[in-house]
Motif scaffolding. Structure first.
Motif, PDB file in Angstrom:
ATOM      1  N   CYS A  49       0.448  -0.886  -0.335  1.00  0.00           N
ATOM      2  CA  CYS A  49      -0.001  -0.073   0.006  1.00  0.00           C
ATOM      3  C   CYS A  49       0.754   1.026  -0.104  1.00  0.00           C
ATOM      4  CB  CYS A  49      -0.237  -0.204   0.789  1.00  0.00           C
ATOM      5  SG  CYS A  49      -1.790   1.241   1.210  1.00  0.00           S
ATOM      6  N   PRO A  50       0.820   2.119  -0.901  1.00  0.00           N
ATOM      7  CA  PRO A  50       1.878   3.139  -1.025  1.00  0.00           C
ATOM      8  C   PRO A  50       1.599   4.303  -0.470  1.00  0.00           C
ATOM      9  CG  PRO A  50      -0.092   3.711  -2.971  1.00  0.00           C
ATOM     10  CD  PRO A  50      -0.403   1.757  -2.014  1.00  0.00           C
ATOM     11  N   ARG A  51      -0.137   3.945   0.467  1.00  0.00           N
ATOM     12  CA  ARG A  51      -0.923   5.027   1.431  1.00  0.00           C
ATOM     13  C   ARG A  51       0.022   4.393   2.675  1.00  0.00           C
ATOM     14  NH1 ARG A  51      -4.792   9.082  -1.680  1.00  0.00           N
ATOM     15  NH2 ARG A  51      -2.866  10.287  -2.423  1.00  0.00           N
ATOM     16  N   ASN A  52      -0.125   3.680   2.925  1.00  0.00           N
ATOM     17  CA  ASN A  52       0.654   2.969   4.248  1.00  0.00           C
ATOM     18  C   ASN A  52      -1.144   2.918   5.162  1.00  0.00           C
ATOM     19  OD1 ASN A  52       2.693   3.024   3.888  1.00  0.00           O
ATOM     20  ND2 ASN A  52       3.505   5.059   4.026  1.00  0.00           N
ATOM     21  N   ILE A  53      -2.398   3.051   4.589  1.00  0.00           N
ATOM     22  CA  ILE A  53      -3.248   2.400   5.457  1.00  0.00           C
ATOM     23  C   ILE A  53      -3.903   1.269   5.857  1.00  0.00           C
ATOM     24  CG2 ILE A  53      -4.499   4.416   4.215  1.00  0.00           C
ATOM     25  CD1 ILE A  53      -6.080   3.068   2.717  1.00  0.00           C
ATOM     26  N   ILE A  54      -2.279  -0.043   5.546  1.00  0.00           N
ATOM     27  CA  ILE A  54      -3.189  -1.088   5.533  1.00  0.00           C
ATOM     28  C   ILE A  54      -2.030  -1.166   7.525  1.00  0.00           C
ATOM     29  CG2 ILE A  54      -3.236  -3.799   5.207  1.00  0.00           C
ATOM     30  CD1 ILE A  54      -3.599  -3.193   2.423  1.00  0.00           C
ATOM     31  N   GLU A  55      -3.171  -1.254   8.367  1.00  0.00           N
ATOM     32  CA  GLU A  55      -2.197  -1.757   9.798  1.00  0.00           C
ATOM     33  C   GLU A  55      -2.167  -3.083  10.084  1.00  0.00           C
ATOM     34  OE1 GLU A  55      -1.623   0.053  14.224  1.00  0.00           O
ATOM     35  OE2 GLU A  55      -3.391   0.443  12.937  1.00  0.00           O
ATOM     36  N   GLN A  56      -1.194  -3.637  10.242  1.00  0.00           N
ATOM     37  CA  GLN A  56      -1.718  -5.408  11.192  1.00  0.00           C
ATOM     38  C   GLN A  56      -1.996  -5.050  12.824  1.00  0.00           C
ATOM     39  OE1 GLN A  56      -1.070  -8.291   9.711  1.00  0.00           O
ATOM     40  NE2 GLN A  56       1.141  -8.861   8.674  1.00  0.00           N
ATOM     41  N   ILE A  57      -2.733  -5.603  12.755  1.00  0.00           N
ATOM     42  CA  ILE A  57      -3.655  -5.419  14.332  1.00  0.00           C
ATOM     43  C   ILE A  57      -3.375  -6.617  15.328  1.00  0.00           C
ATOM     44  CG2 ILE A  57      -4.520  -2.627  14.291  1.00  0.00           C
ATOM     45  CD1 ILE A  57      -6.792  -4.490  14.487  1.00  0.00           C
ATOM     46  N   PRO A  58      -3.517  -6.624  16.055  1.00  0.00           N
ATOM     47  CA  PRO A  58      -3.992  -8.086  17.320  1.00  0.00           C
ATOM     48  C   PRO A  58      -5.365  -8.789  17.218  1.00  0.00           C
ATOM     49  CG  PRO A  58      -3.075  -6.075  18.999  1.00  0.00           C
ATOM     50  CD  PRO A  58      -2.909  -5.547  17.556  1.00  0.00           C
ATOM     51  N   PHE A  59      -5.969  -9.554  16.863  1.00  0.00           N
ATOM     52  CA  PHE A  59      -6.824 -10.106  16.392  1.00  0.00           C
ATOM     53  C   PHE A  59      -7.567 -10.103  17.961  1.00  0.00           C
ATOM     54  CE2 PHE A  59      -9.576  -9.463  12.970  1.00  0.00           C
ATOM     55  CZ  PHE A  59      -9.449  -8.198  12.489  1.00  0.00           C
ATOM     56  N   LYS A  60      -7.825  -9.685  18.615  1.00  0.00           N
ATOM     57  CA  LYS A  60      -7.814 -10.553  20.090  1.00  0.00           C
ATOM     58  C   LYS A  60      -9.885 -10.955  19.777  1.00  0.00           C
ATOM     59  CE  LYS A  60      -4.724  -7.327  21.837  1.00  0.00           C
ATOM     60  NZ  LYS A  60      -4.388  -6.304  23.562  1.00  0.00           N
ATOM     61  N   GLN A  61      -9.991 -10.636  19.606  1.00  0.00           N
ATOM     62  CA  GLN A  61     -11.788 -10.795  19.148  1.00  0.00           C
ATOM     63  C   GLN A  61     -11.504 -11.842  17.726  1.00  0.00           C
ATOM     64  OE1 GLN A  61     -14.706  -8.908  20.850  1.00  0.00           O
ATOM     65  NE2 GLN A  61     -13.961  -7.845  22.022  1.00  0.00           N
ATOM     66  N   GLU A  62     -12.715 -12.157  17.724  1.00  0.00           N
ATOM     67  CA  GLU A  62     -13.188 -12.749  15.656  1.00  0.00           C
ATOM     68  C   GLU A  62     -12.809 -11.493  15.964  1.00  0.00           C
ATOM     69  OE1 GLU A  62     -13.742 -16.208  14.512  1.00  0.00           O
ATOM     70  OE2 GLU A  62     -11.864 -15.913  15.481  1.00  0.00           O
ATOM     71  N   GLN A  63     -13.935 -10.350  16.303  1.00  0.00           N
ATOM     72  CA  GLN A  63     -13.916  -8.792  15.089  1.00  0.00           C
ATOM     73  C   GLN A  63     -13.474  -7.624  15.966  1.00  0.00           C
ATOM     74  OE1 GLN A  63     -17.330 -10.983  15.496  1.00  0.00           O
ATOM     75  NE2 GLN A  63     -17.031 -11.529  13.226  1.00  0.00           N
ATOM     76  N   MET A  64     -12.538  -7.278  15.675  1.00  0.00           N
ATOM     77  CA  MET A  64     -11.883  -6.219  16.019  1.00  0.00           C
ATOM     78  C   MET A  64     -12.675  -4.655  15.736  1.00  0.00           C
ATOM     79  SD  MET A  64     -10.266  -6.662  18.214  1.00  0.00           S
ATOM     80  CE  MET A  64      -8.201  -6.261  18.079  1.00  0.00           C
ATOM     81  N   LEU A  65     -13.111  -3.474  16.329  1.00  0.00           N
ATOM     82  CA  LEU A  65     -13.544  -2.554  16.332  1.00  0.00           C
ATOM     83  C   LEU A  65     -12.104  -1.731  15.127  1.00  0.00           C
ATOM     84  CD1 LEU A  65     -16.200  -0.753  15.629  1.00  0.00           C
ATOM     85  CD2 LEU A  65     -15.315  -0.039  17.648  1.00  0.00           C
ATOM     86  N   VAL A  66     -12.530  -0.972  14.614  1.00  0.00           N
ATOM     87  CA  VAL A  66     -11.449  -0.509  13.289  1.00  0.00           C
ATOM     88  C   VAL A  66     -11.644   1.386  13.813  1.00  0.00           C
ATOM     89  CG1 VAL A  66      -9.910  -0.157  12.164  1.00  0.00           C
ATOM     90  CG2 VAL A  66     -10.053  -2.589  12.824  1.00  0.00           C
ATOM     91  N   VAL A  67     -10.917   2.200  13.406  1.00  0.00           N
ATOM     92  CA  VAL A  67     -10.590   3.367  13.002  1.00  0.00           C
ATOM     93  C   VAL A  67     -10.548   3.630  11.291  1.00  0.00           C
ATOM     94  CG1 VAL A  67     -10.452   5.975  12.764  1.00  0.00           C
ATOM     95  CG2 VAL A  67     -10.429   4.227  15.241  1.00  0.00           C
ATOM     96  N   ALA A  68     -11.974   3.565  10.995  1.00  0.00           N
ATOM     97  CA  ALA A  68     -11.231   3.419   9.037  1.00  0.00           C
ATOM     98  C   ALA A  68     -11.363   4.504   8.324  1.00  0.00           C
ATOM     99  CB  ALA A  68     -12.759   2.202   8.631  1.00  0.00           C
ATOM    100  N   CYS A  69     -10.150   5.409   8.871  1.00  0.00           N
ATOM    101  CA  CYS A  69     -10.215   6.559   7.924  1.00  0.00           C
ATOM    102  C   CYS A  69      -8.351   6.984   8.880  1.00  0.00           C
ATOM    103  CB  CYS A  69     -10.951   7.394   8.468  1.00  0.00           C
ATOM    104  SG  CYS A  69     -10.621   9.388   7.568  1.00  0.00           S
ATOM    105  N   ALA A  70      -7.632   7.727   7.791  1.00  0.00           N
ATOM    106  CA  ALA A  70      -6.811   8.071   7.713  1.00  0.00           C
ATOM    107  C   ALA A  70      -6.384   9.359   7.835  1.00  0.00           C
ATOM    108  CB  ALA A  70      -6.007   7.032   7.218  1.00  0.00           C
TER     109      ALA A  70
END
Lengths: 207, 292
Positions: free
Chosen positions: B182-203
């Motif tokens: 990703c040239p805009r660096n908007i993909i991040e690896q986060i620890p999936f502590k649950q099946e679904q993780m809440l994410v701030v989907a904006c950069a």
């Protein structure tokens, strides 16, 4: 045997009869490991080293083992009676030398060993090395051990030169607008062909 | 007679040569022995052998060496996850804390129709090129939608759907190839502590006025989430950030419901494997969409 003759042998095999571009030997690493200049140069250095050692050892085997035994058993006029063993003996020498060099580097030059990585074992089946060893046995100018060593070293330098030039060109091609039909292997083979044409310009020297 | 003599002598000569080189190599092997830690091959066996390089090392063998030499953590293999980490830790004789699989999330949820100021672009259809050109869409932070990440995925786990990347978390191994692509660096690896993780989907780090000009679902930095969940959300540079160290496995819908209701831009999005009821709904939609 003068120093001039040695230089002649060296230039002859490094430029005029370049292993890759005039003899079409060692095409596999020439195309496979020529994506980056530093990797290509590493491969070239490894080949140069093994080719020189193997060239010397195979010269010793032919002139110190096969020829004397042949002439002792079948008479001096049939000195070449056992020369058909060259192929299998040379392959064994090259494989053993690669193993030995690998172990030696691993013990005493770990950084170099890491840098060579997988290239060193790959050289075992490099036809450029077997080809050089067989050429050495065929050419009249390599009847002395020193000449054979220079010939083998020149071959390795020629290989390094060719693969490094190729890698430099390919690094630039990555940023070029190559027509879709030529992308990938096509443009690489075209470049190799044009490079071989350019090297045929060396054919005039050394005569 | 000469033929038989030749064959016999060929055998003898080759035998001598073979014996010589075998002896040479045998001696060399002993003399030039390099002491290798026996734990390294053991760790290699415990790894998934995918050789994907997701750990940051050149393949599984290199990673095993790094682990034994304490240059890498036991749980450094993103593909193997906690199972592999436990095995590696057992070999090395260390305690391993509970680990979570790291999976990519995309800090942009804008579908094509959410983006404003999109201009026709006939250049090379990749994100890296569009990023250099820079004017294909008004938002200079968000997803460009040309699918460089999907192209980089070797596990067929990332696809472009409605102009944004969607991760199939059943197939994803967390190798991180999309993060690098990703040239805009908007993909991040986060620890999936649950099946679904809440994410701030904006950069987007612009102030609210500018964000609203370029996107319908951009984070405006209103700090509503921070007011409700001060230790989890942190708004800096007009953008909300999630603190995944504080994101525990116990947090659920009940806790997040008020935050989701308050977020004016709907920039908080769940990532992860679809919940059972949602998966059923998706399957039903697929079935309905399939022509008979």
């Amino acid at each position: 045997m003068s120093i001039g003759a040695l230089i002649g042998i060296f230039l002859g095999v490094a430029l005029v009869n370049n292993l890759v571009l005039a003899g079409f030997l060692g095409i596999c690493p020439f195309l496979g490991v020529s994506r980056k200049v530093d990797m290509a140069f590493g491969m070239g250095c490894a080949v140069t080293f093994v080719i020189t050692v193997s060239g010397v050892v195979t010269w010793l085997i032919v002139h110190g083992l096969l020829a004397p035994i042949g002439s002792a058993i079948f008479g001096p006029e049939h000195a070449g009676a056992l020369f058909f063993l060259k192929y299998v003996a040379f392959i064994m020498v090259i494989a053993s030398m690669v193993q030995l060099v690998e172990m030696y580097l691993r013990k005493f030059f770990p950084p170099l060993y890491t840098a060579f990585g997988v290239f060193l074992p790959l050289i075992t089946t490099n036809c450029a090395i077997l080809g050089t060893c067989l050429y050495i046995d065929m050419k009249p100018e390599t009847q002395y051990l020193l000449n054979a060593a220079v010939y083998a070293f020149g071959g390795g330098i020629g290989f390094t030169l060719a693969i490094t030039i190729m890698a430099g060109i390919r690094e630039h091609i990555r940023f070029s607008d190559v027509p879709k039909a030529f992308q990938g292997a096509g443009i690489t083979l075209l470049v190799a062909g044009i490079l071989a044409l350019a090297f045929s310009g060396f054919a005039g020297i050394g005569k | 007679m000469a033929v038989i003599l030749t064959i016999i002598w060929a055998g003898i000569v080759l035998f001598i040569l073979t014996l010589f080189f075998a002896t040479l190599l045998g001696i060399a092997k002993e003399k030039l022995r390099v002491a290798e830690d026996p734990r390294i091959p053991a760790v290699v066996d415990a790894l998934p052998a995918a050789n994907c390089g997701g750990c940051g090392f050149a393949g599984c063998a290199d990673f095993a060496k790094a682990v034994v030499e304490s240059r890498a953590p036991c749980d450094g293999c993103p593909v193997g996850g906690s199972k592999t980490a436990a095995k590696v830790a057992e070999i090395l004789g260390v305690e391993v804390v509970e680990t979570f699989p790291y999976r990519p999330v995309i800090h942009c949820a804008a579908r094509t129709e959410d983006k404003l100021g999109v201009v026709p672009y006939d250049g090379v259809q990749t994100c890296s090129e569009a990023h250099i050109v820079g004017v294909t869409q008004a938002c200079t932070y968000g997803c460009l939608g040309y699918g460089d990440c999907a192209g980089a995925c070797t596990f067929d786990a990332l696809h472009m759907v409605a102009g944004k990347p969607v991760v199939n978390y059943d197939k994803c191994t967390g190798c991180g190839a999309c993060v690098k692509a990703c040239p805009r660096n908007i993909i991040e690896q986060i620890p999936f502590k649950q099946e679904q993780m809440l994410v701030v989907a904006c950069a987007n780090k612009e102030p609210a006025r500018e964000v609203k000009k370029v996107c319908r679902v951009g984070c405006v930095g209103c700090k509503a989430c921070q007011r409700i969940f001060a230790d989890l959300f942190n708004v800096t540079d007009n953008l909300a950030y999630m603190n995944y160290d504080k994101y525990t496995a116990e947090l659920g819908d009940a806790e997040f419901e008020p935050v989701l209701a308050k977020c004016p831009a709907k920039a908080l999005v769940y990532f992860g494997k679809p919940k059972p009821e949602y998966a059923r709904q998706l399957a039903a939609e697929d079935e309905a969409a399939t022509p008979v």
